[in-house]
Write an enzyme that holds these catalytic residues in place. Structure first.
Site, short mmCIF file in Angstrom:
data_model
loop_
_atom_site.label_atom_id
_atom_site.label_comp_id
_atom_site.label_asym_id
_atom_site.label_seq_id
_atom_site.Cartn_x
_atom_site.Cartn_y
_atom_site.Cartn_z
N ARG A 208 0.84 -1.21 0.00
CA ARG A 208 0.00 0.00 0.00
C ARG A 208 0.87 1.25 0.00
O ARG A 208 0.61 2.21 -0.73
CB ARG A 208 -0.90 0.02 1.24
CG ARG A 208 -1.90 -1.10 1.25
CD ARG A 208 -2.77 -1.05 2.51
NE ARG A 208 -3.47 -2.31 2.65
CZ ARG A 208 -3.40 -3.11 3.71
NH1 ARG A 208 -2.70 -2.77 4.77
NH2 ARG A 208 -4.05 -4.24 3.72
N PHE A 223 -11.47 -4.98 -5.04
CA PHE A 223 -11.46 -5.88 -3.87
C PHE A 223 -10.93 -5.08 -2.67
O PHE A 223 -9.93 -5.44 -2.05
CB PHE A 223 -10.60 -7.13 -4.10
CG PHE A 223 -11.03 -7.98 -5.27
CD1 PHE A 223 -12.07 -8.88 -5.14
CD2 PHE A 223 -10.38 -7.88 -6.50
CE1 PHE A 223 -12.46 -9.68 -6.21
CE2 PHE A 223 -10.76 -8.67 -7.57
CZ PHE A 223 -11.80 -9.58 -7.44
N ASP A 244 -16.03 -3.30 -3.98
CA ASP A 244 -16.08 -4.56 -3.26
C ASP A 244 -17.51 -5.11 -3.34
O ASP A 244 -18.47 -4.34 -3.48
CB ASP A 244 -15.68 -4.38 -1.78
CG ASP A 244 -15.20 -5.68 -1.14
OD1 ASP A 244 -13.98 -5.88 -1.02
OD2 ASP A 244 -16.06 -6.51 -0.77
N ALA A 272 -16.45 -7.54 -8.88
CA ALA A 272 -15.26 -6.93 -9.47
C ALA A 272 -15.14 -7.24 -10.96
O ALA A 272 -14.76 -6.37 -11.76
CB ALA A 272 -14.02 -7.41 -8.74
N ASP A 292 -6.50 -6.72 -5.65
CA ASP A 292 -6.11 -7.62 -4.55
C ASP A 292 -7.24 -8.59 -4.22
O ASP A 292 -7.90 -8.47 -3.17
CB ASP A 292 -5.76 -6.75 -3.32
CG ASP A 292 -5.32 -7.58 -2.13
OD1 ASP A 292 -4.82 -8.70 -2.32
OD2 ASP A 292 -5.50 -7.10 -0.98
N CYS A 332 -2.93 -14.06 -3.28
CA CYS A 332 -2.63 -14.62 -1.96
C CYS A 332 -2.98 -16.11 -1.92
O CYS A 332 -3.10 -16.70 -0.86
CB CYS A 332 -3.37 -13.86 -0.87
SG CYS A 332 -5.16 -13.88 -1.07
#
Ligand code: SAH
Length: 390
Positions: A208, A223, A244, A272, A292, A332
């Site tokens: 960030r 997101f 989101d 999204a 993300d 992730c």
């Protein structure tokens, strides 16, 4: 003859030798005659292999924690190991009051997660052996971190594989519904009881900050959850749109914007994929985009579908980038490896017909150590890309 020492196969011992702490059930030659907790390990020739967490019902029956078979896994051991983990995080204190204090295997403490949110700790006891040592862990954490309260966010699916219940439980003191997190000059409210993970996504902090330093013009946070990227971007860019699918997350994003007196943030509740497609169709352009998504691959079987998802998201985001614009894209998903992610983003770049320049490849921050020989400690990867069109 029953013994309190676990006997493991040559294949298991070899795994330890290359720096990986896990022993699977298939490499257990003789189970230790012991309750879940710390046990000694040896190979079939009687060669001592140190200490491990013993989890009788798990597929990962043993996780090595200590090479020295003569060590004692007592309060002093715990104190030293936890103090070492906490000391690693010292450099973060100047910039934030929230960080991960213990990242499981990454800190030599398999199956234990401890996150600090200001004066409170949120813990996850992720194996039967760790659960059995709860009292000493809590006691040492009290001594080392003096928290005002400790919450166990044990509402995670892996606990079932350990024969443990899923629950959220106050372990010590009291823990508020919301905790104010300061992150490099931005303030947001984390929700330890109900928020995702242990209340916030601490692992993207440095990304960030990186993106904020480069931000300008129109920014987009896809997101967004409670707006963590968006809040940073709003400090630099003219305007920010946060997208989101969760109305609840966006309500918190708006509250977080207000906390920071940010007035250039717009929240959009949308899927999204659809948002990105519609924005491209409408000819919109952005100068900075953060992408993300949640882990699209939850297990090995869903990798192929996840890769299609990453490709589509990244392609759509690239199509929205103004010339010279920047895209920070992350994954992730543990099951999507670094090379796989790079490949899929490259495919998206090819389809986008834009010369996407690789500006940075990022991994996990200081407080989420990824040990090279333990792939399972690594899951987060990010790419900073620039649309090279003039
Ligand atoms: N960027 C955030 C973390 C994102 S977590 C941060 O740095 O804090 C993933 C988010 O994706 C969650 O908030 C979830 O509500 C949202 N989400 C999941 N599927 C989605 C979809 N199809 N469209 C939009 N948002 C989605």
């Amino acid at each position: 003859m029953p013994s309190s020492t676990a006997i493991i196969s040559a294949r298991g011992a070899k795994r330890l030798a290359v720096g990986h702490p896990w022993i699977f059930r298939s490499d257990l030659v003789q189970a230790p005659d012991a309750a879940p907790g710390a046990v000694r390990m040896a190979d079939q020739r009687g060669h001592a292999l140190g200490w491990a967490w013993w989890s009788p019902t798990s597929e990962i029956v043993l996780r090595r924690v200590e090479r020295d078979a003569d060590a004692r896994i007592d309060r002093a051991w715990w104190r030293a190991r936890l103090a070492h983990a906490i000391a690693r995080r010292a450099p973060l204190a100047a910039e934030t009051n929230a960080c991960r204090l213990v990242h499981g295997e990454g800190d030599g403490l398999p199956a234990l997660v401890v996150d600090r949110y200001d004066r409170w700790l949120v813990v996850q006891f992720l194996s039967a052996a760790i659960e059995a040592q709860r009292a000493v862990i809590v006691d040492v954490l009290q001594e080392l971190a003096s928290p005002a309260g400790i919450l166990a966010r044990n509402d995670v699916p892996v606990r079932a594989r350990e024969g443990l219940p899923k629950d959220v439980e106050l372990v010590a003191g009291s823990v508020p519904e919301e905790v104010a997190v300061n992150e490099h000059g931005v303030s947001y409210l984390a929700a330890p009881w109900t928020g995702q993970k242990t209340g916030a996504f601490l692992d993207q902090r440095e990304n960030r900050v990186m993106l904020r330093a480069l931000a300008r013009g129109r920014a987009l946070d896809v997101f967004s959850y409670h707006g963590s990227f968006a809040l940073h971007l709003a400090r630099q860019a003219e305007s920010v749109t946060a997208v989101d699918a969760s109305a609840q997350a966006l309500t918190r994003a708006r509250a977080n914007a207000a906390r920071n007196a940010i007035t250039n943030l717009t929240c959009v509740e949308a899927d999204a994929f659809e948002f990105l497609r519609d924005a491209a169709a409408a000819g919109e352009q952005f100068d900075v985009i953060a992408l993300d998504p949640p882990a699209l691959a939850k297990n090995r079987g869903s990798v192929e579908g996840a890769l299609r998802g990453y490709k589509e998201l990244n392609l759509r985001a690239m199509r929205l980038l103004a010339p010279g614009g920047l895209l920070f894209t992350a994954s992730c998903s543990y099951h999507v490896t670094k090379p796989m992610f790079l490949d899929v983003v490259r495919d998206a770049a090819a389809d986008s017909q834009r010369p996407m320049i690789l500006r940075a490849l990022t991994g996990q921050p200081l407080d989420h150590p990824e040990v090279l020989t333990i792939p399972e400690t690594g899951y987060l990867k990010g790419l900073l890309l620039e649309n090279g069109e003039g």
